[in-house]
Design a protein around this motif. Structure first.
Motif, short mmCIF file in Angstrom:
data_model
loop_
_atom_site.label_atom_id
_atom_site.label_comp_id
_atom_site.label_asym_id
_atom_site.label_seq_id
_atom_site.Cartn_x
_atom_site.Cartn_y
_atom_site.Cartn_z
N UNK A 240 0.86 -1.18 0.00
CA UNK A 240 0.00 0.00 0.00
C UNK A 240 0.90 1.23 0.00
N UNK A 241 1.03 1.85 -1.15
CA UNK A 241 1.97 2.95 -1.31
C UNK A 241 1.63 4.14 -0.42
N UNK A 242 0.34 4.47 -0.28
CA UNK A 242 -0.04 5.66 0.47
C UNK A 242 0.29 5.54 1.95
N UNK A 243 0.48 4.32 2.43
CA UNK A 243 0.85 4.10 3.83
C UNK A 243 2.33 3.73 3.97
N UNK A 244 3.03 3.64 2.84
CA UNK A 244 4.43 3.26 2.89
C UNK A 244 4.63 1.82 3.32
N UNK A 245 3.66 0.97 3.02
CA UNK A 245 3.73 -0.44 3.45
C UNK A 245 4.12 -1.32 2.27
N UNK A 246 5.22 -2.04 2.43
CA UNK A 246 5.69 -3.00 1.44
C UNK A 246 5.98 -4.31 2.17
N UNK A 247 5.14 -5.33 1.98
CA UNK A 247 5.35 -6.58 2.73
C UNK A 247 6.69 -7.24 2.44
N UNK A 248 7.30 -6.94 1.30
CA UNK A 248 8.59 -7.57 0.98
C UNK A 248 9.72 -7.03 1.84
N UNK A 249 9.53 -5.85 2.44
CA UNK A 249 10.57 -5.27 3.29
C UNK A 249 10.12 -5.11 4.73
N UNK A 250 8.85 -5.38 5.01
CA UNK A 250 8.31 -5.20 6.36
C UNK A 250 8.73 -6.39 7.22
N UNK A 251 9.16 -6.16 8.47
CA UNK A 251 9.66 -7.27 9.30
C UNK A 251 8.61 -8.33 9.62
N UNK A 252 7.35 -7.93 9.78
CA UNK A 252 6.27 -8.90 10.05
C UNK A 252 5.14 -8.65 9.07
N UNK A 253 5.30 -9.08 7.83
CA UNK A 253 4.31 -8.77 6.79
C UNK A 253 2.99 -9.49 7.01
N UNK A 254 1.90 -8.81 6.67
CA UNK A 254 0.57 -9.42 6.69
C UNK A 254 -0.15 -9.06 5.40
N UNK A 255 -1.11 -9.89 5.04
CA UNK A 255 -1.92 -9.64 3.85
C UNK A 255 -2.87 -8.47 4.09
N UNK A 256 -3.20 -7.77 3.02
CA UNK A 256 -4.08 -6.60 3.12
C UNK A 256 -5.15 -6.64 2.03
N UNK A 257 -6.05 -7.63 2.02
CA UNK A 257 -7.12 -7.64 1.03
C UNK A 257 -7.96 -6.37 1.13
N UNK A 258 -8.38 -5.79 0.01
CA UNK A 258 -9.11 -4.52 0.05
C UNK A 258 -10.44 -4.63 0.80
N UNK A 259 -10.74 -3.59 1.57
CA UNK A 259 -12.01 -3.47 2.30
C UNK A 259 -12.51 -2.03 2.11
N UNK A 260 -13.81 -1.87 1.91
CA UNK A 260 -14.40 -0.54 1.77
C UNK A 260 -15.86 -0.58 2.20
N UNK A 261 -16.44 0.61 2.39
CA UNK A 261 -17.85 0.74 2.74
C UNK A 261 -18.65 1.10 1.50
N UNK A 262 -19.89 0.55 1.40
CA UNK A 262 -20.75 0.83 0.25
C UNK A 262 -22.18 1.08 0.70
N UNK A 263 -22.82 2.03 0.00
CA UNK A 263 -24.23 2.29 0.20
C UNK A 263 -25.04 1.80 -0.98
N UNK A 264 -26.35 1.59 -0.74
CA UNK A 264 -27.27 1.09 -1.77
C UNK A 264 -28.62 1.78 -1.60
N UNK A 265 -29.32 1.98 -2.72
CA UNK A 265 -30.66 2.55 -2.71
C UNK A 265 -31.71 1.44 -2.86
N UNK A 266 -32.83 1.64 -2.19
CA UNK A 266 -33.96 0.72 -2.34
C UNK A 266 -34.62 0.93 -3.70
N UNK A 267 -34.97 -0.18 -4.36
CA UNK A 267 -35.60 -0.16 -5.67
C UNK A 267 -37.11 -0.38 -5.53
#
Length: 544
Positions: A240-267
């Motif tokens: 994640x470039x914006x956080x300066x996180x690179x698992x290849x150089x981080x001492x204790x790397x963890x996975x970072x699958x994308x997560x986000x919030x979403x809204x929906x309208x009733x049909x």
């Protein structure tokens, strides 16, 4: 064939009593197929006709589900239905459907009996996709799919639980769901195309299959923060470039699958679509996203939510915030650059004396629920209790001051209660693996035991076999959570619906680490009069 119509009424089922094996239908289980009117061939009655079919469900006796089908057709000279419809087909993925019977012109009913037990010896629970089709001249001209839910426990007086239809649910994770007070909007606080349970079981390793396998569909989740890191269905870039996180150089790397919030309208048909993204943009950083949204009932367009600002020093863990959102647009409340939060629009909710909530300064303020006069919240992942503050609003209705926090008296430290939601004099919340509620006496102090009526358990995901890989069937419901309630106008009638989260166990293979969960959103109607004082009727599934 019915006695009244020269019309084939075909009821079929698939999967049988065994429940269809280990593979659950975790695809677009709640999508409508062919939503809207579809023109049929000319019937000879003076013009083309347009057919529509609609499904709804009601609880029957015991575990039975009543499947109700409504047909409608339009045309300048619409002839009797039997002169142009060849067949009405209703199919269910699991269980046994009996024959359709006519309730009134254009309305039919059948009884669906879910399987009693699964192959693991547990109570059968899960989704049962049901599809209704209208066939004319050998072609399907109208079709709808809905998904009733079989849960281990449902309190008597509730309607039939079902998955929320439309684009809300996917094979990924839909956690932290919330419906607006009028039912016109839904927000999923934590969406990921990755099964984060599967990822965590595999140790959140960057190269783990469970942290890379994904079902991302940009048409169902447009403009997702972090979507650019998804290479394909089996590969995710975890840097994640914006956080300066690179698992290849981080001492204790963890996975970072994308997560986000979403809204929906009733049909118009009651499903939810028109997805739009909202939250802070940290390229979808998994472990630091907005969640626990709640709609301010006083200030239109304003939402409250929980969020941990990771550049805070010292780290105060999750705080509560309020912000204005625009429905249907990309709501980027802020973004990270070189590890710092920029352009943040959220206003922090100041909570005095966090030690009274958490016993320490670093406090989890999670899952807020805002009302006109009070803000409820929990300290999830600490003691799992429910707290509240009284709210003071300015002349424009904006919440500007908050009292010192206090614990709701019913909240039991030894069990854990989280995810509060206030509606109609009741506080709804998650209790263990169930959804419960307690009534607060009018004008009473929530800090006092005598202010609360006895707790009612509404829904439960607790089954005989604990949630583990080889201990149960893939597709079974193992927990219910995240209650929220809406008063929805349907055909001129205001209906009250309880919305909730539910988790289904999912098996991905035979290995010890090849399992996870599918987080979805469901709903169930609360009938008129059911909320009256003293109603404590219960309906339990066999075996509990």
């Amino acid at each position: 064939m019915t006695a009244l119509f020269a019309l084939l009424l075909l009821v079929a089922c698939g999967g049988g009593e065994g429940g269809g094996g280990d593979a659950p239908d975790t695809g677009a289980a709640t999508d409508d197929v062919g939503v809207g009117d579809v023109e049929s061939p000319d019937s000879g009655g003076g013009g083309a006709l347009s057919a529509r079919v609609a499904l709804q469900f009601e609880p029957g006796e015991g575990r039975a589900i009543l499947v109700e089908v409504a047909l409608a057709w339009e045309g300048a000279e619409a002839p009797p239905m039997n002169t142009w419809i060849d067949a009405l087909e209703v199919t269910a993925a699991y269980g046994v459907l009996d024959e359709l019977s006519e309730v009134s012109p254009g309305r039919y009913r059948a009884t669906l009996l879910p399987p009693e037990e699964d192959e693991a010896g547990d109570i059968w629970t899960g989704e049962i996709p049901v599809t209704a089709r209208v066939v004319v001249s050998g072609e399907v001209v109208a079709e709808q799919r809905r998904v009733p839910l079989v849960l281990p426990f449902r309190m008597e007086g509730l309607g039939q639980p079902e998955a929320v239809p439309g684009l809300v649910n996917t094979p990924g994770m839909e956690d932290s769901p919330e419906v607006s007070p009028d039912g016109e909007l839904i927000i999923i606080g934590s969406y990921s195309p990755v099964d984060l349970g599967y990822c965590q079981v595999q140790g959140t390793a960057v190269d783990a299959v469970g942290c890379n396998h994904n079902t991302y569909d940009p048409s169902a989740r447009p403009d997702m923060f972090g979507a650019a890191r998804i290479v394909d269905g089996e590969t995710i870039v975890h840097a994640i470039d914006s956080l300066g996180y690179d698992p290849s150089t981080f001492p204790t790397p963890i996975a970072t699958p994308p997560v986000a919030s979403f809204g929906f309208r009733r049909q118009p048909d009651g499903s939810y679509a028109e997805p739009f993204v909202l939250g802070g943009d940290a390229e979808g950083y998994t472990w630091n996203q907005t969640y626990g949204y709640t709609f301010d009932p006083v200030v239109a367009g304003r939402v409250f939510f929980s969020f941990n600002e990771i550049s805070d020093t010292p780290d105060t863990l999750n705080d509560m915030w309020q912000v204005d959102m625009v429905v249907g647009e990309v709501n980027r409340f802020g973004y990270y650059e070189e590890g710092e939060l920029r352009g943040w629009q959220g206003v922090r909710v100041p909570i005095a004396d966090p030690t009274s909530v958490c016993g320490e300064a670093a406090c989890e303020y999670g899952n807020p629920n805002i009302t006109a006069e009070r803000l409820w919240f929990d300290n999830e992942r600490q003691t799992d209790d429910i707290f509240f503050v009284d709210v003071t609003r300015d002349a424009q209705g904006v919440a500007v001051a908050f009292s010192p926090p206090a614990r709701a008296a019913f909240s039991q430290a030894e069990r854990g209660e989280t995810m509060p939601h206030w509606h109609g004099g009741f506080l709804y919340y998650m209790c263990g693996q169930s959804v419960c509620r307690s009534r607060l006496l009018e004008g009473a102090d929530p800090r006092l035991d005598a202010s609360w009526e006895p707790e009612q358990e509404l829904l439960s995901g607790t089954t005989r076999i604990p949630w583990q890989l080889k201990g149960g069937r893939s597709g079974r419901v193992v927990a219910t959570s995240e209650p929220s309630v809406a008063d929805v106008e349907v055909d001129g009638e205001v209906q009250t619906w309880l919305h909730f989260g539910y988790i289904m166990q999912v098996h991905y293979g035979a290995g010890d680490l090849d399992f996870g969960g599918n987080w979805n959103m469901g709903r169930v109607r609360i009938r008129d009069g059911w909320s009256k004082r003293g109603d404590d009727g219960r309906l339990r599934s066999p075996g509990r």
